[in-house]
Design a protein around this motif. Structure first.
Motif, PDB file in Angstrom:
ATOM      1  N   UNK A 106       0.851  -1.089  -0.128  1.00 53.46           N
ATOM      2  CA  UNK A 106      -0.025  -0.021   0.064  1.00 53.46           C
ATOM      3  C   UNK A 106       0.944   1.217  -0.013  1.00 53.46           C
ATOM      4  N   UNK A 107       1.674   1.393   1.150  1.00 55.29           N
ATOM      5  CA  UNK A 107       2.026   2.801   1.359  1.00 55.29           C
ATOM      6  C   UNK A 107       3.346   3.206   0.190  1.00 55.29           C
ATOM      7  N   UNK A 108       3.950   2.182  -0.304  1.00 54.09           N
ATOM      8  CA  UNK A 108       5.002   2.380  -1.403  1.00 54.09           C
ATOM      9  C   UNK A 108       4.301   2.680  -2.881  1.00 54.09           C
ATOM     10  N   UNK A 109       2.816   2.365  -2.796  1.00 51.58           N
ATOM     11  CA  UNK A 109       2.305   2.752  -3.981  1.00 51.58           C
ATOM     12  C   UNK A 109       1.431   3.972  -4.219  1.00 51.58           C
ATOM     13  N   UNK A 110       1.726   4.637  -3.086  1.00 55.69           N
ATOM     14  CA  UNK A 110       0.998   5.820  -2.903  1.00 55.69           C
ATOM     15  C   UNK A 110       1.705   7.018  -3.399  1.00 55.69           C
ATOM     16  N   UNK A 111       2.191   6.741  -4.470  1.00 54.36           N
ATOM     17  CA  UNK A 111       3.016   7.762  -5.103  1.00 54.36           C
ATOM     18  C   UNK A 111       2.441   7.821  -6.869  1.00 54.36           C
TER      19      UNK A 111
END
Length: 252
Positions: A197-202
């Motif tokens: 999740x977090x690493x793809x919030x870009x």
């Protein structure tokens, strides 16, 4: 491994969703013209309590167990658990990004939650983060209360909507340094949230790919040091890219 459905929607800018031009609660709240529900507080009142260290900042139980405020502080295009909060509308995001006072308040909200997680923002321009005083207890809470993983996802999505995506990179790489060099924040559950999740919030594809590759290297044993963390953010700040510049060939 396929991306989670909510991440695919986020990366597509929520393709197919309409803009309700009559809905402006998030904009009004961040303009200090509307009280959040159910807490009945203006954004300035929340931040004043934070700044004066009277209530929310050090009353971590309030931040932990109150589930209504997070949707107001970090609005995104998705409905959350507080049904009295409104999903962010595209016209609101545009207006909020253009309002310097709103952006200052978003920064303050980010600082509030960073403190809750045991972190502090050292440089807004670079997105650089450090440990806060008492970080050990806050790290322990983050690992023991995994619903905060969902909150982090929301925070990162909101920062992206507000045009502050460089802060996402600073957060991700900070956590990676803590995991890689110091073996902190390193449970399998948190790593799963981070990697999927977090690493793809870009939405910046180049940044997302570089950070994804850096995380993969660290997961395979390469140490992502504090020195590398600071250097990567400085490079991104100065050059607009995480990629290291290629040296020109001296061959004739």
């Amino acid at each position: 491994m396929s991306l989670p459905r909510d991440i695919r929607a986020f990366l597509s800018h929520y393709h197919g969703q309409t803009d309700d031009r009559q809905a402006s609660d998030n904009l009004l709240f961040y303009q200090n013209r509307l009280r959040c529900k159910p807490d009945d507080l203006l954004i300035s009142e929340i931040h004043q309590r934070y700044a004066t260290v009277i209530h929310w900042r050090k009353d971590y139980n309030q931040l932990e167990y109150n589930h209504g405020y997070i949707q107001w502080l970090f609005p995104i295009r998705e409905i959350g658990m507080n049904f009295e909060a409104q999903a962010l509308q595209p016209h609101e995001a545009v207006a909020m990004k253009e309002d310097s006072d709103v952006i200052e308040r978003v920064k303050a909200s980010y600082g509030l939650l960073l403190d809750f997680y045991g972190m502090c923002l050292l440089s807004f321009e670079a997105g650089l983060i450090g440990r806060s005083e008492g970080y050990k207890a806050r790290y322990r809470n983050l690992l023991q209360a995994p619903h905060n993983n969902l909150r982090v996802t929301r925070i990162l999505k909101c920062l992206s909507e507000m045009g502050l995506e460089h802060l996402n990179a600073g957060f991700l790489l900070y956590v990676l340094n803590e995991q890689s060099e110091h073996k902190q924040l390193n449970t399998s559950l948190l790593r799963d949230s981070m990697d999927r999740w977090w690493a793809n919030c870009l939405r910046n594809e180049a940044d997302r790919e570089w950070i994804g590759l850096t995380i993969k290297k660290a997961r395979n044993g390469e140490i992502f040091s504090r020195e590398k963390y600071e250097a990567s953010l400085q490079r991104r700040k100065e050059l607009g890219s995480f990629a290291e510049p290629q040296l020109e060939s001296t061959d004739a």
